[in-house]
Design a protein around this motif. Structure first.
Motif, PDB file in Angstrom:
ATOM      1  N   LYS A 286       0.834  -1.205   0.000  1.00  0.00           N
ATOM      2  CA  LYS A 286       0.000   0.000   0.000  1.00  0.00           C
ATOM      3  C   LYS A 286       0.872   1.260   0.000  1.00  0.00           C
ATOM      4  CE  LYS A 286      -4.189   1.569   2.286  1.00  0.00           C
ATOM      5  NZ  LYS A 286      -5.285   0.860   1.636  1.00  0.00           N
ATOM      6  N   GLN A 328      -6.657   3.800  -4.251  1.00  0.00           N
ATOM      7  CA  GLN A 328      -5.393   3.932  -3.496  1.00  0.00           C
ATOM      8  C   GLN A 328      -5.650   3.861  -1.997  1.00  0.00           C
ATOM      9  OE1 GLN A 328      -3.977   7.391  -5.724  1.00  0.00           O
ATOM     10  NE2 GLN A 328      -1.919   6.554  -5.538  1.00  0.00           N
ATOM     11  N   GLU A 329      -6.823   4.358  -1.614  1.00  0.00           N
ATOM     12  CA  GLU A 329      -7.143   4.337  -0.194  1.00  0.00           C
ATOM     13  C   GLU A 329      -7.605   2.950   0.243  1.00  0.00           C
ATOM     14  OE1 GLU A 329     -10.392   6.721   1.988  1.00  0.00           O
ATOM     15  OE2 GLU A 329      -9.074   8.141   0.931  1.00  0.00           O
ATOM     16  N   LYS A 330      -8.321   2.257  -0.644  1.00  0.00           N
ATOM     17  CA  LYS A 330      -8.975   1.020  -0.217  1.00  0.00           C
ATOM     18  C   LYS A 330      -8.224  -0.272  -0.488  1.00  0.00           C
ATOM     19  CE  LYS A 330     -13.619   1.882   0.554  1.00  0.00           C
ATOM     20  NZ  LYS A 330     -14.892   1.203   0.563  1.00  0.00           N
TER      21      LYS A 330
END
Ligand code: GLU
Length: 452
Positions: A286, A328-330
Motif C-alpha cells: 500500500k 489507493q485508499e482502499k
C-alpha cells in the motif's frame, strides 16, 4: 582445470533445485545474494541444480526464471548442472586417481539397480568453519563415514556437484538457508580433497510464520509468481523480503532496491526472528501504491476489473481515472479491485443504482417528505455550480451552509445514498465530482421522484 578466483571480486550464487516453484524462502536467498554481489561490485550467478532427474521439472525451472525476472533480480551468468556432466566427470576421475574417492560395490536393493557407487574417502577429522551469521561451527565428520558422492562417473550427487561448481565458478560467498548448515562439513571435506579454497559461509535464518511455526500454504508459502498475479508490486516484495531476517539497524522500513544494494551487509543478518508477516506485505504494498504514477495505476486497475464492470452502461476510462484515489485508499494490492467488484462496491460508479426508497432516509429522520425537501434543495444548490468547475470543493461550498443548518445527516445521507445506493461508499462530494454535474443531478432527481 579450475577457474579459481584470483582477484578479490565477490562472486555469489543462487542455486535453486527446480523441484518446486520459487517461494519466499528461495526468493529471499536470491535477493540476499544479489544485494551482496551488487553492493560489492561483484558478480551474481544463477545455477539451476537439476541433477535429480526425476524430481527436476522444466516448468519449475521456468517458474524460477519468471520469478527472478519479476523481482528484477538480474544475474551475470546462468548455468544448469545437467549441462555440466563433462566437467563433473573430470573431477570425479581426479578424486579417484588421488585416492580421495573409490568405487564401492553395494548390495543391490532391486534387481535393476546398479551395484556400484562412488564413495568419498573420509579422513574422519573435525571441521571448523566460521559462519558469518552463526559464528564458529564445529563438526566431527567421523559419523558421516565414507559418504556417497556420485552414482557413477557421470552422475555426481548434490554435495559433489555443489562443491565442483562453487570452485569452477569462483564463488567467494555462499549465502544460503540455515537448513544447509549440516551439509557444509561434507562440502568442506570435498573442497579440501580438491584443493579448492574455502568460500565464506553465511547461513541465513529460516523464514517462520508469526507464531514461529513452519510456513504453510495458508501462511504465505505461495509461489512468487502467485504474488505477481495477485497484483503485488515487485518493488514492495523486494522491500518486504529484504526485511525478513535482516534490518539496517534503525527504524526505516521503506527501501528501494538501489538503497538496499548500498546498505545491505551480511553483518546485519539476524540469527533468528525471520518472520513472514502477510499483513506487513499488504502494508508495504500500500505504501508503494501511493507512490506510483496515475497512468500505471489506471492500467493495472483496469486489468483487474472484471468484464462485467467494463461493460456497464456508464463505464468510461475517464470516470475510472477519477476514482483512482479511492482505490489507493482502499486496496492493498491490485486483485482487491476484483474483490471490490464482486462485492458490488463498484457497480454504482458506472450505472444508476437501484435501491429501496426507505434507504434514502437518514436514521434520525424517518420522514419521506422532509427527505425529499432536502434532496430538492441540494439539486437546486448544485444547479448553480459551474459544470466546468464541479469539484469536491465547489460542491461542498455550495451545500455546506445548508447542511450545517438543516443537519448534516439529514442532508448528506440521502445525497450520498442517491448517488451510490450503498450503505457504505466514499463521501458525497467525491462521488458528485466523479459523476460530474449532469449525472449527479440526474441521480438526485431520480431519488427525489422516488419519494412520495
Ligand atoms: N540446490 C540447493 C537447494 O535448492 C541449494 C544448494 C546450495 O545453496 O548450496 O536447496
Amino acid at each position: 582445470m579450475s577457474k579459481e578466483n584470483n582477484n578479490n571480486t565477490v562472486v555469489t550464487r543462487f542455486a535453486p533445485s527446480p523441484t518446486g516453484s520459487l517461494h519466499v524462502g528461495g526468493a529471499r536467498t536470491a535477493l540476499f545474494n544479489f544485494l551482496y554481489a551488487r553492493g560489492q561490485g561483484g558478480k551474481f550467478i544463477l545455477r539451476i541444480e537439476d541433477t535429480d532427474k526425476e524430481r527436476s521439472k522444466k516448468e519449475f525451472e521456468q517458474d524460477i526464471l519468471t520469478g527472478m525476472k519479476w523481482l528484477g533480480l538480474s544475474y551475470d551468468e546462468i548455468y544448469k548442472q545437467s549441462e555440466r556432466t563433462e566437467i563433473y566427470k573430470l573431477y570425479i576421475q581426479k578424486l579417484i586417481d588421488k585416492k580421495h574417492a573409490y568405487i564401492s560395490k553395494e548390495e543391490a536393493k532391486k534387481e535393476s539397480d546398479k551395484n556400484e557407487v562412488i564413495r568419498f574417502k573420509n579422513p574422519n577429522g573435525v571441521i571448523v568453519f566460521a559462519d558469518k551469521i552463526r559464528g564458529e561451527v564445529t563438526f566431527n565428520t567421523t559419523e558421516l563415514g565414507d559418504f556417497v558422492i556420485a552414482k557413477d562417473l557421470e552422475t555426481p550427487l548434490y554435495h559433489l556437484a555443489v562443491v565442483i561448481d562453487d570452485f569452477e565458478m569462483g564463488i567467494t560467498h555462499i549465502i544460503r538457508g540455515e537448513d544447509h548448515i549440516s551439509n557444509t562439513p561434507r562440502q568442506i571435506l570435498i573442497q579440501e580433497a580438491l584443493g579448492a579454497p574455502r568460500p565464506i559461509y553465511a547461513h541465513i535464518p529460516l523464514i517462520l510464520a508469526p507464531d514461529r511455526t513452519k510456513l504453510s500454504k495458508r501462511r504465505g508459502a505461495i509461489p512468487m509468481n502467485e504474488y505477481g498475479k495477485m497484483g503485488y508490486l515487485p518493488q514492495s516484495m523486494i522491500n518486504f523480503l529484504a526485511l525478513i531476517g535482516w534490518n539496517p539497524g534503525n527504524d526505516k522500513e521503506i527501501f528501494s532496491i538501489d538503497e538496499l544494494i548500498k546498505i545491505f551487509s551480511l553483518e546485519k543478518i539476524q540469527k533468528g526472528g525471520a518472520i513472514f508477516n502477510a499483513e506487513k506485505l499488504d502494508w508495504m504494498n500500500k505504501q508503494y501504491l501511493a507512490t506510483i504514477s496515475q497512468d500505471k495505476l489506471f492500467t493495472e486497475i483496469k486489468k483487474y476489473l472484471p468484464q462485467i464492470i467494463l461493460s456497464l452502461p456508464q463505464y468510461t476510462d475517464e470516470r475510472l481515472k477519477k476514482i483512482i484515489p479511492m482505490f489507493q485508499e482502499k486496496i492493498n494490492k491490485f486483485s482487491d479491485v476484483k474483490k471490490m467488484a464482486e462485492e458490488k462496491e463498484l457497480h454504482y460508479f458506472f450505472e444508476q443504482p437501484t435501491y429501496d426508497k426507505q434507504k434514502l432516509l437518514w436514521k434520525n429522520n424517518p420522514n419521506f417528505q422532509s427527505t425529499k425537501i432536502h434532496i430538492d434543495k441540494v439539486i437546486k444548490l448544485l444547479s448553480n455550480v459551474n459544470e466546468n468547475n464541479f469539484t469536491q470543493n465547489t460542491i461542498k461550498e455550495a451545500i455546506w451552509n445548508y447542511a450545517e443548518t438543516a443537519g448534516k445527516g439529514v442532508v448528506l445521507w440521502p445525497m450520498r445514498f442517491a448517488l451510490s445506493g450503498r450503505d457504505k461508499s466514499p463521501n458525497p462530494f467525491f462521488l458528485a465530482e466523479v459523476f460530474g454535474k449532469t449525472e449527479t443531478l440526474k441521480r438526485l432527481m431520480i431519488a427525489s421522484d422516488f419519494l412520495p
